[in-house]
Write a protein that holds these residues in place. Structure first.
Motif, PDB file in Angstrom:
ATOM      1  N   THR A   1       0.905  -1.358  -0.039  1.00 52.78           N
ATOM      2  CA  THR A   1       0.048   0.020  -0.112  1.00 52.78           C
ATOM      3  C   THR A   1       0.749   1.331   0.023  1.00 52.78           C
ATOM      4  O   THR A   1       0.262   2.251  -0.300  1.00 52.78           O
TER       5      THR A   1
ATOM      6  N   THR B   1      -0.711   6.614  -4.566  1.00 52.18           N
ATOM      7  CA  THR B   1      -1.825   6.995  -3.493  1.00 52.18           C
ATOM      8  C   THR B   1      -1.524   8.618  -3.023  1.00 52.18           C
ATOM      9  O   THR B   1      -2.404   9.139  -2.688  1.00 52.18           O
TER      10      THR B   1
ATOM     11  N   SER C   1     -10.611   5.729   3.941  1.00 48.96           N
ATOM     12  CA  SER C   1      -9.496   4.924   4.177  1.00 48.96           C
ATOM     13  C   SER C   1     -10.271   3.803   4.986  1.00 48.96           C
ATOM     14  O   SER C   1     -10.035   2.431   5.040  1.00 48.96           O
TER      15      SER C   1
ATOM     16  N   VAL D   1     -10.052   7.717  -3.099  1.00 50.44           N
ATOM     17  CA  VAL D   1      -9.642   6.962  -1.977  1.00 50.44           C
ATOM     18  C   VAL D   1      -9.645   5.533  -2.055  1.00 50.44           C
ATOM     19  O   VAL D   1      -8.662   4.668  -2.166  1.00 50.44           O
TER      20      VAL D   1
ATOM     21  N   THR E   1      -8.065   3.736  -5.321  1.00 45.71           N
ATOM     22  CA  THR E   1      -6.720   3.608  -5.227  1.00 45.71           C
ATOM     23  C   THR E   1      -6.149   2.084  -5.125  1.00 45.71           C
ATOM     24  O   THR E   1      -5.124   1.691  -5.663  1.00 45.71           O
ATOM     25  N   PHE E   2      -6.911   1.357  -4.277  1.00 43.62           N
ATOM     26  CA  PHE E   2      -6.638  -0.047  -3.970  1.00 43.62           C
ATOM     27  C   PHE E   2      -7.840  -0.852  -4.019  1.00 43.62           C
ATOM     28  O   PHE E   2      -7.654  -1.824  -3.405  1.00 43.62           O
TER      29      PHE E   2
ATOM     30  N   GLU F   1      -2.671   3.202   4.493  1.00 43.27           N
ATOM     31  CA  GLU F   1      -3.397   4.126   3.299  1.00 43.27           C
ATOM     32  C   GLU F   1      -3.637   5.372   3.683  1.00 43.27           C
ATOM     33  O   GLU F   1      -3.320   6.467   3.113  1.00 43.27           O
TER      34      GLU F   1
ATOM     35  N   LEU G   1      -2.045   8.839   2.058  1.00 44.93           N
ATOM     36  CA  LEU G   1      -2.678  10.110   1.471  1.00 44.93           C
ATOM     37  C   LEU G   1      -2.363  11.403   2.370  1.00 44.93           C
ATOM     38  O   LEU G   1      -2.367  12.155   1.739  1.00 44.93           O
TER      39      LEU G   1
END
Length: 434
Positions: free
Chosen positions: A46, A51, A75, A219, A222-223, A255, A259
């Motif tokens: 991560t 990110t 998150s 957010v 991103t993953f 995360e 950020l």
């Protein structure tokens, strides 16, 4: 029903030598890892420069007080989703694509493997190209030949730790994760000093506008794809709770930190790229260290993902040939420039992949909580769940087109609800092993 198949050591393996990463087998108890080990590997995954770029983009649109809550909300949404599927992976001992065999059928799972593995090859190429471009820029190297050489070298090196599997990724992450935290923390401190401390930071007026829903979507996006494949690592957890909390640490806490670091650096220096912030501070060498470590710890996980996806498609005991093949293909994509045309396609990750995770979660809740059945009893295609996936993916697409709520969340929720509805009252196709 008896305990999960992933918690047993006496499950008879198929013929052939078993890869120590068990790409198509449940991870036995003797190969399980500690919570600390899992958290370090997942944090390496991560800790990713894009990110931080997402944090910078959001940071330009909110006052600091609101920014904190927006980043925390995004998150938390991502962390809860990934922790849920990560906990299931720890309980079953299976990769995401292998769990899809139970949810979509032995042939239906090939769709998941192609989707998950194929998009990861594309991401590998994008990351290789990013690394080569920024390295050449930092060192003031010019020429297409130099850039190609950097792509080949970077692609090969980043694939090495994936080739050696969990052990290789852990060895890299145990060094790089603390280094990345120290560098990012130091630059954040310098950023605050640049604007006159916390009071100066809070006085800065946003220069862009963005809705909270859009910010949370960024957010989660991103993953959303990578997080769906968290079981590829949490299956090594000694307990389901360890897999769950490792995901919370990486996808919520980690995360949030990335950020936040990206947002504060961008607000203070007016530069969204954290590596370029390091360059502005005169730290070109450390900027390169950060760049290489940051991208490497994520891209080796990417290579690992397409390695286990390839192993599922071929029903192979070894992921290594597919890691090598994916690395070669991803590097070629970077060299030929095809990766430029993949970006729009990769945006679809947040639409197409989270519903797969939702199907796995819903099916586990509906049918497999008491244990996984013998693989020999699985159908070729589980049409009910495949239909639920299609409906969920369409819902996520509509959410994106309409600008309503958060497409990845919509996809996951619709998938879970749809699977619970179509599987209600249905028993597993075979009795669990044990």
């Amino acid at each position: 029903m008896s305990s999960s198949i992933g918690n047993r050591d006496d499950v008879a393996p198929a013929a052939g030598e078993i890869d120590p990463d068990y790409p198509i087998d449940p991870v036995p108890q003797h190969a399980r890892k500690s919570l600390f080990s899992l958290a370090i590997v997942l944090l390496g995954f991560t800790f990713f420069t894009p990110t931080m770029l997402a944090g910078a983009q959001i940071g330009a649109a909110f006052e600091v007080g609101s920014l904190i809550w927006v980043l925390l909300l995004g998150s938390a949404v991502l962390g809860v989703y990934v922790a849920a599927i990560g906990g299931i992976g720890a309980r079953t001992g299976l990769t995401t694509v292998m769990m899809c065999r139970y949810s979509l059928g032995t042939s239906g799972a090939k769709l998941a493997s192609l989707l998950l593995g194929g998009t990861q090859v594309g991401w590998y190429g994008v990351t290789v190209a990013t690394l080569a471009g920024l390295t050449a820029s930092a060192l003031d190297w010019t020429g297409r030949g130099v850039e190609i050489a950097l792509m080949i070298a970077g692609g090969a090196v980043m694939g090495i730790t994936a080739y050696y599997g969990y052990k290789g990724m852990y060895a890299l992450s145990i060094v790089s994760v603390p280094l990345l935290l120290v560098l990012a923390g130091w630059v954040t401190w310098r950023s605050l000093d640049e604007v006159g401390g916390w009071s100066g930071l809070t006085a800065i007026v946003p220069t862009e506008t963005m809705t909270i829903a859009a910010a949370v979507t960024i957010v989660v996006g991103t993953f959303a794809s990578g997080g769906t494949q968290a079981p590829n690592w949490t299956r090594f957890a000694r307990t389901p709770s360890a897999g769950f909390w490792a995901c919370v640490v990486a996808f919520l806490v980690g995360e949030l930190l990335m950020l936040g670091f990206g947002a504060i650096g961008a607000i203070s220096f007016g530069e969204g790229d954290f590596v370029l912030v390091l360059y502005q501070l005169g730290l070109v060498g450390w900027g390169l260290v950060f760049l290489v470590a940051n991208l490497w710890t994520t891209n080796d996980n990417t290579a690992y993902n397409f390695g286990v996806a390839g192993a599922e498609i071929a029903n192979s005991r070894s992921k290594k040939p597919f890691v090598i093949g994916g690395v070669v293909l991803g590097t070629l994509l970077a060299i030929t420039g095809i990766y430029d045309n993949l970006i729009e396609y990769l945006v679809w990750l947040g639409i197409l992949i989270p519903p797969l995770g939702g199907v796995v979660i819903g099916d586990f809740l509906a049918r497999w909580r008491g244990g996984m059945p013998a693989a020999s009893g699985l159908p070729s295609v589980e049409w009910r769940n495949l239909g639920a996936y299609v409906v969920a993916a369409v819902a996520a697409w509509w959410s994106n087109e309409a600008g309503w709520f958060i497409p990845p969340v919509v996809g996951v929720v619709v998938a879970v609800v749809a699977v619970l509805a179509v599987q209600r009252g249905r028993r597993p196709v075979a009795e669990p092993v044990g």
